[in-house]
Design an enzyme around this catalytic site. Structure first.
Site: not given
Length: 264
Positions: A18, A154
């Site tokens: 990523g 999150y």
């Protein structure tokens, strides 16, 4: 503009895939010695090979360990005591309704997304201050400003990163050390592909198309109207880590495709 980082050592946490891996490649291409990190030696070895392929001749090292734990952080600093550029990229995410998020979930997200960067900054910033040069970058998210209802836990950790980075920038005032945050928007990383994998296999539609649908449904304020690539986000991180970004500190730099509906 030519970014030159020869002679600098960069640590990129969570860099076996990523945004982290793309950042490691970008820093290595600029001449930095790069330390990649992942939870398993197998993943770290693959990342080292990928960085060397992208930047032939680069010096690439690795550390296998879960940096959401204090034990692994201590072992990393013992193995690699010097760092000029710290990219706090390690992070976990996943949609879950607020009422289903347990105390254990909250703690797990906070340890990975916030305390990993806190511990490493505490370990490496004194050395940067002593030498009069250093870069710390927290890879946050547009979710720090647009708290997503599907993963409030999150978003809270990403907001916390902004607070830590801003506070540390002020703490390092006048030292030649900068501390910033980079806020990606929806990015077509391996993690996002995993989130869409079931629908991809069921429908046969591309990950790119599924990501566009997600943005239209869940991030309708996007001006870009597509997901960013990991390289597009990494470009900003590499710039902020460079000598050219010497006057940028305490900033929250958005690479969000315009998702955050603000002129500032």
């Amino acid at each position: 503009m030519r970014i030159e980082l020869t002679g600098r050592t960069a640590l990129v946490t969570g860099s076996t895939a990523g945004i982290g891996l793309a950042t490691a490649k970008g820093l290595a291409a600029a001449g930095a010695t790069v330390i990649v990190n992942g939870r398993t030696q197998e993943a770290v070895d693959r990342a080292i090979a990928a960085v060397r392929e992208a930047a032939p001749g680069a010096t690439v090292k690795g550390f296998a360990g879960d940096l959401s734990t204090a034990k692994a952080t201590t072992a990393l600093v013992a193995a690699h005591p010097h760092c000029d550029i710290l990219i706090n990229n390690l992070g976990i995410f996943g949609p879950k309704d607020f009422f289903d998020v347990s105390d254990e979930d909250w703690s797990r997200f906070f340890e990975a997304n916030v305390l990993s960067g806190v511990r490493l900054s505490r370990a490496y910033l004194p050395g940067m201050q002593k030498q009069g040069w250093g870069r710390v970058v927290f890879v946050s998210s547009e979710s720090a400003l647009n708290i997503p209802t599907e993963m409030i836990h999150y978003g809270v950790t990403k907001t916390a990163q902004l607070a830590v980075a801003r506070g540390l920038a002020k703490r390092m005032a006048g030292t030649g050390v900068t501390v910033n945050s980079v806020l990606p928007g929806p990015t077509l990383s391996e993690g996002v592909r995993t989130m869409f994998r079931e629908e991809h296999e069921k429908s046969g539609r591309s990950f790119e198309d599924l990501a566009v649908d997600f943005i239209q449904a869940s991030r309708p304020s996007s001006i870009l109207r597509r997901p960013s690539s990991v390289e597009e986000v990494a470009n900003m991180i590499v710039y902020v880590a460079s000598p050219q970004a010497s006057a940028t500190t305490g900033a929250a730099l958005r690479v969000d495709g315009g998702v955050v509906d603000s002129i500032a």
